[in-house]
Design a protein around this motif. Structure first.
Motif, mmCIF file in Angstrom:
data_model
loop_
_atom_site.group_PDB
_atom_site.id
_atom_site.type_symbol
_atom_site.label_atom_id
_atom_site.label_comp_id
_atom_site.label_asym_id
_atom_site.label_seq_id
_atom_site.Cartn_x
_atom_site.Cartn_y
_atom_site.Cartn_z
ATOM 1 N N PHE A 98 18.518 -141.046 -81.832
ATOM 2 C CA PHE A 98 18.249 -140.959 -80.400
ATOM 3 C C PHE A 98 17.942 -142.351 -79.846
ATOM 4 N N LYS A 99 18.392 -142.595 -78.634
ATOM 5 C CA LYS A 99 18.214 -143.907 -78.006
ATOM 6 C C LYS A 99 16.771 -144.080 -77.527
ATOM 7 N N GLN A 100 16.423 -145.341 -77.257
ATOM 8 C CA GLN A 100 15.054 -145.690 -76.896
ATOM 9 C C GLN A 100 14.585 -144.972 -75.628
ATOM 10 N N HIS A 101 15.436 -144.853 -74.627
ATOM 11 C CA HIS A 101 15.003 -144.204 -73.379
ATOM 12 C C HIS A 101 14.667 -142.725 -73.598
ATOM 13 N N VAL A 102 15.335 -142.084 -74.539
ATOM 14 C CA VAL A 102 15.016 -140.691 -74.864
ATOM 15 C C VAL A 102 13.663 -140.631 -75.564
ATOM 16 N N LEU A 103 13.422 -141.570 -76.485
ATOM 17 C CA LEU A 103 12.136 -141.609 -77.185
ATOM 18 C C LEU A 103 10.987 -141.872 -76.218
ATOM 19 N N ILE A 104 11.233 -142.737 -75.231
ATOM 20 C CA ILE A 104 10.211 -143.008 -74.206
ATOM 21 C C ILE A 104 9.910 -141.732 -73.428
ATOM 22 N N ASN A 105 10.952 -140.984 -73.057
ATOM 23 C CA ASN A 105 10.738 -139.730 -72.326
ATOM 24 C C ASN A 105 9.979 -138.705 -73.157
ATOM 25 N N VAL A 106 10.290 -138.624 -74.441
ATOM 26 C CA VAL A 106 9.565 -137.707 -75.331
ATOM 27 C C VAL A 106 8.099 -138.128 -75.406
ATOM 28 N N TYR A 107 7.864 -139.423 -75.568
ATOM 29 C CA TYR A 107 6.489 -139.943 -75.633
ATOM 30 C C TYR A 107 5.722 -139.595 -74.354
ATOM 31 N N LYS A 108 6.332 -139.866 -73.195
ATOM 32 C CA LYS A 108 5.660 -139.576 -71.925
ATOM 33 C C LYS A 108 5.409 -138.082 -71.759
ATOM 34 N N SER A 109 6.377 -137.277 -72.143
ATOM 35 C CA SER A 109 6.248 -135.834 -71.964
ATOM 36 C C SER A 109 5.195 -135.220 -72.874
ATOM 37 N N LEU A 110 5.167 -135.637 -74.119
ATOM 38 C CA LEU A 110 4.258 -135.003 -75.073
ATOM 39 C C LEU A 110 2.910 -135.706 -75.182
ATOM 40 N N PHE A 111 2.930 -137.003 -75.423
ATOM 41 C CA PHE A 111 1.675 -137.729 -75.646
ATOM 42 C C PHE A 111 0.883 -137.876 -74.343
ATOM 43 N N LEU A 112 1.546 -138.372 -73.299
ATOM 44 C CA LEU A 112 0.814 -138.624 -72.054
ATOM 45 C C LEU A 112 0.380 -137.338 -71.356
ATOM 46 N N SER A 113 1.093 -136.234 -71.591
ATOM 47 C CA SER A 113 0.647 -134.977 -70.987
ATOM 48 C C SER A 113 -0.708 -134.547 -71.568
ATOM 49 N N HIS A 114 -0.922 -134.806 -72.850
ATOM 50 C CA HIS A 114 -2.228 -134.508 -73.462
ATOM 51 C C HIS A 114 -3.311 -135.412 -72.882
ATOM 52 N N ILE A 115 -2.967 -136.678 -72.697
ATOM 53 C CA ILE A 115 -3.931 -137.627 -72.126
ATOM 54 C C ILE A 115 -4.259 -137.236 -70.685
ATOM 55 N N ASN A 116 -3.242 -136.868 -69.908
ATOM 56 C CA ASN A 116 -3.469 -136.462 -68.515
ATOM 57 C C ASN A 116 -4.398 -135.255 -68.437
ATOM 58 N N TYR A 117 -4.169 -134.286 -69.299
ATOM 59 C CA TYR A 117 -4.968 -133.067 -69.289
ATOM 60 C C TYR A 117 -6.428 -133.353 -69.649
ATOM 61 N N SER A 118 -6.638 -134.254 -70.578
ATOM 62 C CA SER A 118 -7.995 -134.519 -71.056
ATOM 63 C C SER A 118 -8.635 -135.743 -70.394
ATOM 64 N N ALA A 119 -8.002 -136.318 -69.390
ATOM 65 C CA ALA A 119 -8.498 -137.545 -68.754
ATOM 66 C C ALA A 119 -9.945 -137.452 -68.257
ATOM 67 N N PRO A 120 -10.363 -136.357 -67.587
ATOM 68 C CA PRO A 120 -11.759 -136.306 -67.133
ATOM 69 C C PRO A 120 -12.777 -136.408 -68.266
ATOM 70 N N VAL A 121 -12.420 -135.933 -69.448
ATOM 71 C CA VAL A 121 -13.317 -136.036 -70.594
ATOM 72 C C VAL A 121 -13.207 -137.423 -71.221
ATOM 73 N N LEU A 122 -11.980 -137.932 -71.308
ATOM 74 C CA LEU A 122 -11.758 -139.221 -71.958
ATOM 75 C C LEU A 122 -12.354 -140.388 -71.179
ATOM 76 N N CYS A 123 -12.485 -140.264 -69.864
ATOM 77 C CA CYS A 123 -12.999 -141.400 -69.087
ATOM 78 C C CYS A 123 -14.465 -141.690 -69.413
ATOM 79 N N SER A 124 -15.168 -140.719 -69.964
ATOM 80 C CA SER A 124 -16.556 -140.967 -70.340
ATOM 81 C C SER A 124 -16.744 -140.961 -71.861
ATOM 82 N N ALA A 125 -15.632 -141.003 -72.597
ATOM 83 C CA ALA A 125 -15.708 -140.996 -74.060
ATOM 84 C C ALA A 125 -16.093 -142.372 -74.595
ATOM 85 N N THR A 126 -16.676 -142.383 -75.764
ATOM 86 C CA THR A 126 -17.058 -143.649 -76.407
ATOM 87 C C THR A 126 -15.823 -144.329 -76.987
#
Length: 159
Positions: free
Chosen positions: A17-45
């Protein structure tokens, strides 16, 4: 979660798979978890954030981009910067909604300045831990931005 996404990225890269597809997979899967948990993560150690930072570095390495290239070309920032943007955006949405419980509990100080002289304050937290909650942290940031980058006592805020 981070390790499984890194594994998936490795497998997709191995399959060609090409790099742009891997970037989209990363944004879709990894960043969606970060977005969902952002209110908790902003005060995490830092100790709690370190595994996520390591997973992000591994994922970017597998994709084949450096952190600086990821930021410049693909708008992928570090975990802390990303959570700050998400939390500030969420708080702005909350403040616009007059029926939201947080907005109803806000006190607007009377002032005679322009609309940019935002003076929003919450009731003083009863416990020290609430000083570092999502709402308190980002309300202070918004207030400081509106006051020209100065905190209430006229000095630059701590970073």
């Amino acid at each position: 979660t981070g390790n499984s996404i890194v594994y998936l990225l490795k497998q997709l890269k191995r399959l060609g798979f090409k790099q742009h597809v891997l970037i989209n997979v990363y944004k879709s899967l990894f960043l969606s978890h970060i977005n969902y948990s952002a209110p908790v993560l902003c005060s995490a150690t830092q100790a709690a954030l370190n595994p996520l930072k390591r997973a992000q570095k591994r994922a970017l390495r597998v994709i084949g981009v450096s952190e600086s290239v990821a930021k410049e070309l693909h708008n992928i920032t570090g975990i802390e910067d990303h959570t700050d943007v998400i939390c500030t955006s969420a708080l702005r949405k909350i403040l616009v909604n007059e029926d939201h419980p947080i907005t109803r509990n806000l006190t607007v100080k009377s002032y005679t300045g322009t609309r940019n002289d935002l003076k929003l304050i919450l009731a003083k937290p009863k416990k020290a831990i609430y000083l570092y909650s999502f709402v308190q942290i980002h309300l202070r940031k918004l207030r400081d931005q509106c006051n020209g980058g100065k905190s209430r006592n006229g000095t630059k805020p701590r970073q």
